[in-house]
Design a protein around this motif. Sequence first.
Motif, PDB file in Angstrom:
ATOM      1  N   THR A 173       0.805  -1.225   0.000  1.00 11.27           N
ATOM      2  CA  THR A 173       0.000   0.000   0.000  1.00 11.27           C
ATOM      3  C   THR A 173       0.835   1.271   0.000  1.00 11.27           C
ATOM      4  N   GLY A 174       2.130   1.157   0.295  1.00  4.46           N
ATOM      5  CA  GLY A 174       2.950   2.362   0.407  1.00  4.46           C
ATOM      6  C   GLY A 174       2.777   3.079   1.724  1.00  4.46           C
ATOM      7  N   CYS A 175       2.003   2.513   2.651  1.00  9.67           N
ATOM      8  CA  CYS A 175       1.859   3.158   3.956  1.00  9.67           C
ATOM      9  C   CYS A 175       3.135   2.936   4.754  1.00  9.67           C
ATOM     10  N   GLY A 176       3.263   3.630   5.862  1.00 13.13           N
ATOM     11  CA  GLY A 176       4.402   3.443   6.752  1.00 13.13           C
ATOM     12  C   GLY A 176       4.006   2.564   7.925  1.00 13.13           C
ATOM     13  N   ILE A 177       4.985   2.227   8.728  1.00 12.64           N
ATOM     14  CA  ILE A 177       4.748   1.408   9.919  1.00 12.64           C
ATOM     15  C   ILE A 177       4.992   2.250  11.160  1.00 12.64           C
ATOM     16  N   LEU A 178       4.033   2.194  12.082  1.00 14.76           N
ATOM     17  CA  LEU A 178       4.227   2.770  13.408  1.00 14.76           C
ATOM     18  C   LEU A 178       4.662   1.594  14.274  1.00 14.76           C
ATOM     19  N   CYS A 179       5.954   1.546  14.582  1.00 15.41           N
ATOM     20  CA  CYS A 179       6.499   0.407  15.309  1.00 15.41           C
ATOM     21  C   CYS A 179       6.290   0.623  16.811  1.00 15.41           C
ATOM     22  N   ASP A 180       5.336  -0.116  17.383  1.00 14.53           N
ATOM     23  CA  ASP A 180       5.129  -0.015  18.827  1.00 14.53           C
ATOM     24  C   ASP A 180       6.036  -1.047  19.488  1.00 14.53           C
ATOM     25  N   VAL A 181       7.133  -0.548  20.041  1.00 19.50           N
ATOM     26  CA  VAL A 181       8.155  -1.443  20.615  1.00 19.50           C
ATOM     27  C   VAL A 181       7.599  -2.173  21.837  1.00 19.50           C
ATOM     28  N   ASN A 182       6.761  -1.502  22.632  1.00 19.91           N
ATOM     29  CA  ASN A 182       6.158  -2.143  23.799  1.00 19.91           C
ATOM     30  C   ASN A 182       5.235  -3.275  23.354  1.00 19.91           C
ATOM     31  N   ASN A 183       4.469  -3.048  22.268  1.00 21.83           N
ATOM     32  CA  ASN A 183       3.580  -4.091  21.755  1.00 21.83           C
ATOM     33  C   ASN A 183       4.371  -5.303  21.272  1.00 21.83           C
ATOM     34  N   ILE A 184       5.515  -5.062  20.631  1.00 22.35           N
ATOM     35  CA  ILE A 184       6.352  -6.187  20.186  1.00 22.35           C
ATOM     36  C   ILE A 184       6.792  -6.989  21.410  1.00 22.35           C
ATOM     37  N   PHE A 185       7.233  -6.289  22.451  1.00 24.04           N
ATOM     38  CA  PHE A 185       7.686  -6.961  23.667  1.00 24.04           C
ATOM     39  C   PHE A 185       6.544  -7.760  24.298  1.00 24.04           C
ATOM     40  N   VAL A 186       5.370  -7.126  24.440  1.00 19.93           N
ATOM     41  CA  VAL A 186       4.205  -7.771  25.069  1.00 19.93           C
ATOM     42  C   VAL A 186       3.791  -9.021  24.275  1.00 19.93           C
ATOM     43  N   SER A 187       3.646  -8.874  22.977  1.00 17.33           N
ATOM     44  CA  SER A 187       3.222 -10.020  22.149  1.00 17.33           C
ATOM     45  C   SER A 187       4.267 -11.128  22.164  1.00 17.33           C
ATOM     46  N   ALA A 188       5.532 -10.734  22.089  1.00 20.81           N
ATOM     47  CA  ALA A 188       6.603 -11.735  22.085  1.00 20.81           C
ATOM     48  C   ALA A 188       6.604 -12.534  23.395  1.00 20.81           C
ATOM     49  N   GLU A 189       6.439 -11.836  24.504  1.00 16.51           N
ATOM     50  CA  GLU A 189       6.378 -12.530  25.799  1.00 16.51           C
ATOM     51  C   GLU A 189       5.156 -13.434  25.868  1.00 16.51           C
ATOM     52  N   ASN A 190       4.006 -12.964  25.346  1.00 15.47           N
ATOM     53  CA  ASN A 190       2.765 -13.735  25.443  1.00 15.47           C
ATOM     54  C   ASN A 190       2.774 -14.983  24.554  1.00 15.47           C
ATOM     55  N   HIS A 191       3.482 -14.906  23.428  1.00 14.01           N
ATOM     56  CA  HIS A 191       3.406 -16.003  22.455  1.00 14.01           C
ATOM     57  C   HIS A 191       4.726 -16.754  22.279  1.00 14.01           C
ATOM     58  N   GLY A 192       5.770 -16.330  22.978  1.00 11.87           N
ATOM     59  CA  GLY A 192       7.047 -17.020  22.845  1.00 11.87           C
ATOM     60  C   GLY A 192       7.806 -16.657  21.572  1.00 11.87           C
ATOM     61  N   TRP A 193       7.583 -15.435  21.086  1.00 14.70           N
ATOM     62  CA  TRP A 193       8.341 -14.992  19.911  1.00 14.70           C
ATOM     63  C   TRP A 193       9.680 -14.397  20.360  1.00 14.70           C
ATOM     64  N   ASP A 194      10.556 -14.161  19.382  1.00 20.60           N
ATOM     65  CA  ASP A 194      11.828 -13.471  19.619  1.00 20.60           C
ATOM     66  C   ASP A 194      11.607 -12.002  19.251  1.00 20.60           C
ATOM     67  N   ALA A 195      11.556 -11.143  20.269  1.00 23.77           N
ATOM     68  CA  ALA A 195      11.261  -9.729  20.024  1.00 23.77           C
ATOM     69  C   ALA A 195      12.340  -9.078  19.165  1.00 23.77           C
ATOM     70  N   SER A 196      13.593  -9.440  19.418  1.00 16.02           N
ATOM     71  CA  SER A 196      14.689  -8.839  18.642  1.00 16.02           C
ATOM     72  C   SER A 196      14.589  -9.237  17.171  1.00 16.02           C
ATOM     73  N   ALA A 197      14.194 -10.493  16.922  1.00 15.23           N
ATOM     74  CA  ALA A 197      14.039 -10.948  15.538  1.00 15.23           C
ATOM     75  C   ALA A 197      12.905 -10.188  14.859  1.00 15.23           C
ATOM     76  N   TYR A 198      11.819  -9.912  15.595  1.00 19.24           N
ATOM     77  CA  TYR A 198      10.694  -9.139  15.043  1.00 19.24           C
ATOM     78  C   TYR A 198      11.204  -7.780  14.557  1.00 19.24           C
ATOM     79  N   VAL A 199      11.945  -7.078  15.460  1.00 19.68           N
ATOM     80  CA  VAL A 199      12.482  -5.756  15.102  1.00 19.68           C
ATOM     81  C   VAL A 199      13.413  -5.872  13.896  1.00 19.68           C
TER      82      VAL A 199
END
Lengths: 293, 276
Positions: A173-199
Amino acid sequence: MVPATARDNRPVPARAGIGLRFQHHRAVLEAAPDVAFMEVHTENYMGGGSPIHCLEAVRRDFPLSLHGVGLSLGSAEGLDPAHLDRVRRVAERIEPALVSEHVAWSVSGGAYLADLLPLPMTEEALAAVCRNVDRMQDTLRRRILVENPSTYVQFRHSTIPEWEFMTAVAARTGCGILCDVNNIFVSAENHGWDASAYVANLPPAAIGEIHLAGHGVRELPDGGMLRIDDHGSRVIDKVWSLYGEALRRFGPVPTLIEWDTEVPPLDVLVGEAHHADALILVASDGAGRADAA
Amino acid sequence: MRSFSSQATEPDVPTLLEVQSAMRRGLLDGRDPAAAAVLAGVLAPADRLGIHRNTSRGTLTKALRLNFPAVERIVGEDFFAAAADEFIAHNPPGTAWLDLYGERFAEFLQIFAPAASLAYLPDVARLERCVCSALHAAGARPLECARLLDIAPSAQAGLRLTPHPSVSLVSSVYPVDDIWRAVLAGDDAALAAIDLAAGAVHLLVERRADEIAVTRLEKRRWMFADALVSGHSLASSFEIAGDADAARWLAEHLTAGHFIAFALDPAPPAVSEHEP
């Protein structure tokens, strides 16, 4: 796709800003805080009267960011035209430097469900989000930013990792991303993801803004723990650390301190913003040294 | 709806629409078995929908508390929360613009059995709905009276006025304006002095600068204003008022900025002229 003009006559510098809360309106107008910009929830300024007049007054001194919560970019049924029109009118009146919404949904069957609800990470959902982002950008005649969600559930039929989903929305779409770093951390902790890999998997060129916030922790009956994105406290150390990683990957990015519940005095918000400013400076210096090496 | 390749190989996977519909029903009515069945198949873990249900209810209850503060003070926090819970389950908002949420709250209170003993409560809610609407109404420049002087007398009968967005009218058999003020001011003495049988009130609600004004009008004057605000022609409104003071009332409403525009009915084909 991306409109030709964005009407960004007040660009946001790559420094920290704060959310403008109703309880701080008077203080902000009496003594301009030392922050780079302010962000508000679009839905709080759709009526007439003192809120929008105050926002116009703040606008004279600060670039503004409009952050919507109710347009429901993830709705299978498409966007509510009346709500989209209200968003457009606020944006036309305020001429914000940034306009954003969420990769989530909140409207179904004509009912607004008053929460950011999770999307299955599927091709069908991706197509729906892209259709809706296209519609929003066409109507507002500007590029928007879409924020990654914090989630407490996953869908068994999801097929796309969330960071790939976000990247694909921006690419298509050409839109930008608003990277919510806290949301990445929260979701990664809740689901067992690697937050650093997400970033590390987000495209730097698409990042238009970063959000930082506090979150709550809830103990589960089975002894496990769930992190809840309640925006009601300071940013924790691990999130500051993840933010540092994000800055080293993306470069300096306008950063917003979000604090929506149990809102503290204005100087506490400004203090968090200055902490972010210091990290932006460190990351910029580091980049400079790396280039020179 | 076009099926995607992933759905073609897994026919039991619900569509996005089906998932969202099931979640909507699950959020609004936690006991919906069909919704629960869909969600059990796709959500992991399914009981976490409760987190969203709590957030949703909390946000909507807060919106109702902001929009109906006097009702909440009259019934107390716990009673209000229970009433809000019941209202929200059957009346979710149609829009994310929550400043005006609760359009049907007064009607709901009318049939909400636990509130039956507070006969004046629905009308207090109706007044608060007008106050809320006035608070968030768009601003608009008042109609300049001089513009009306240019209208030919023969055309004045067909004049229709557009009200300022913040103006509304409400009436009650109870002194709901006194109740509203006393409750919000925490004025127990004033509350104790209220006579519920004092007679009907006819109220005009508007926003002046940034304050909300609730003014009592004499009944005929209120009916005249209500006719104008509802879009009746000037002639029809004068007829409803049936009072020689109506012309003065019109001038006062115009001076007070209650109207922002006007339109004229097309001239009738008959030759004879009508005096307003």
